[in-house]
Write a protein that holds these residues in place. Sequence first.
Motif, mmCIF file in Angstrom:
data_model
loop_
_atom_site.group_PDB
_atom_site.id
_atom_site.type_symbol
_atom_site.label_atom_id
_atom_site.label_comp_id
_atom_site.label_asym_id
_atom_site.label_seq_id
_atom_site.Cartn_x
_atom_site.Cartn_y
_atom_site.Cartn_z
ATOM 1 N N ALA A 102 -14.545 -35.669 -21.989
ATOM 2 C CA ALA A 102 -13.141 -35.441 -22.330
ATOM 3 C C ALA A 102 -12.566 -34.273 -21.534
ATOM 4 O O ALA A 102 -11.415 -34.336 -21.073
ATOM 5 C CB ALA A 102 -13.002 -35.187 -23.833
ATOM 6 N N LEU A 103 -13.353 -33.216 -21.361
ATOM 7 C CA LEU A 103 -12.885 -32.098 -20.533
ATOM 8 C C LEU A 103 -12.628 -32.536 -19.104
ATOM 9 O O LEU A 103 -11.626 -32.152 -18.487
ATOM 10 C CB LEU A 103 -13.925 -30.963 -20.535
ATOM 11 C CG LEU A 103 -13.975 -30.072 -21.755
ATOM 12 C CD1 LEU A 103 -15.076 -29.023 -21.588
ATOM 13 C CD2 LEU A 103 -12.646 -29.403 -22.004
ATOM 14 N N LYS A 104 -13.528 -33.344 -18.566
ATOM 15 C CA LYS A 104 -13.377 -33.815 -17.190
ATOM 16 C C LYS A 104 -12.154 -34.724 -17.048
ATOM 17 O O LYS A 104 -11.504 -34.732 -16.010
ATOM 18 C CB LYS A 104 -14.651 -34.563 -16.788
ATOM 19 C CG LYS A 104 -14.849 -34.681 -15.336
ATOM 20 C CD LYS A 104 -15.241 -33.357 -14.734
ATOM 21 C CE LYS A 104 -15.585 -33.568 -13.277
ATOM 22 N NZ LYS A 104 -15.480 -32.381 -12.491
ATOM 23 N N ILE A 105 -11.827 -35.474 -18.094
ATOM 24 C CA ILE A 105 -10.656 -36.349 -18.056
ATOM 25 C C ILE A 105 -9.367 -35.546 -18.167
ATOM 26 O O ILE A 105 -8.402 -35.785 -17.429
ATOM 27 C CB ILE A 105 -10.736 -37.405 -19.187
ATOM 28 C CG1 ILE A 105 -11.880 -38.377 -18.916
ATOM 29 C CG2 ILE A 105 -9.418 -38.152 -19.333
ATOM 30 C CD1 ILE A 105 -12.202 -39.290 -20.079
ATOM 31 N N VAL A 106 -9.334 -34.574 -19.066
ATOM 32 C CA VAL A 106 -8.099 -33.849 -19.371
ATOM 33 C C VAL A 106 -7.781 -32.765 -18.340
ATOM 34 O O VAL A 106 -6.626 -32.612 -17.929
ATOM 35 C CB VAL A 106 -8.182 -33.238 -20.788
ATOM 36 C CG1 VAL A 106 -7.002 -32.344 -21.079
ATOM 37 C CG2 VAL A 106 -8.284 -34.334 -21.826
ATOM 38 N N LEU A 107 -8.794 -32.017 -17.920
ATOM 39 C CA LEU A 107 -8.534 -30.905 -17.007
ATOM 40 C C LEU A 107 -8.196 -31.408 -15.606
ATOM 41 O O LEU A 107 -8.725 -32.431 -15.170
ATOM 42 C CB LEU A 107 -9.750 -29.981 -16.949
ATOM 43 C CG LEU A 107 -10.078 -29.255 -18.254
ATOM 44 C CD1 LEU A 107 -11.349 -28.451 -18.096
ATOM 45 C CD2 LEU A 107 -8.927 -28.365 -18.685
ATOM 46 N N PRO A 108 -7.340 -30.693 -14.907
ATOM 47 C CA PRO A 108 -6.975 -31.131 -13.550
ATOM 48 C C PRO A 108 -8.144 -30.931 -12.576
ATOM 49 O O PRO A 108 -8.971 -30.043 -12.745
ATOM 50 C CB PRO A 108 -5.803 -30.228 -13.183
ATOM 51 C CG PRO A 108 -5.965 -29.035 -14.044
ATOM 52 C CD PRO A 108 -6.619 -29.498 -15.309
#
Length: 159
Positions: free
Chosen positions: A56-62
């Motif tokens: 989820a972090l990899k998806i959300v963060l630019p």
Amino acid sequence: MKISTVKIISLLFFIFSAFYLYTAYQIRVFSFDENAAFNAKTFPIYLGYFGMFIAALKIVLPEKASEEVDQKFLNYKKTLVLVLIMVIYGLTIRPVGFFLSTSLFLLSSYYFLGERRWLRMFMLSFPFVAIFMFLIHGLLDIYLTDPILKSLGVIGWLK
């Protein structure tokens, strides 16, 4: 709008982690282990949540920068051989046993990844698995199916 391959892979990893978490909750534990601080479900459940969190972090963060991968440097043959070795390992772990199948899995993986020093390959497979099995079976009292070691009387010695 262009979606990067990193985001697609992260989404697939999120779905994989969610499925892993679902199956982790399906693990049956003994009735006396249900309220224990650590049981057969604990680590897989935390691993599933951790995988979902990282994805989820990899998806959300630019993304910082787009990376181009040159396809001619990727070694698909070694990847397919490793996947085949993993499938064979998964099929042989129950009938052959944890110790022998895991040791042979590590030995063959080292060989196909390019290691040719047989002493190093042996020292990083058989003794490592023996120590790991002693820790799991002897100290943590978690039973691992191993018909060969049971027939040799080694598993009875650990108990």
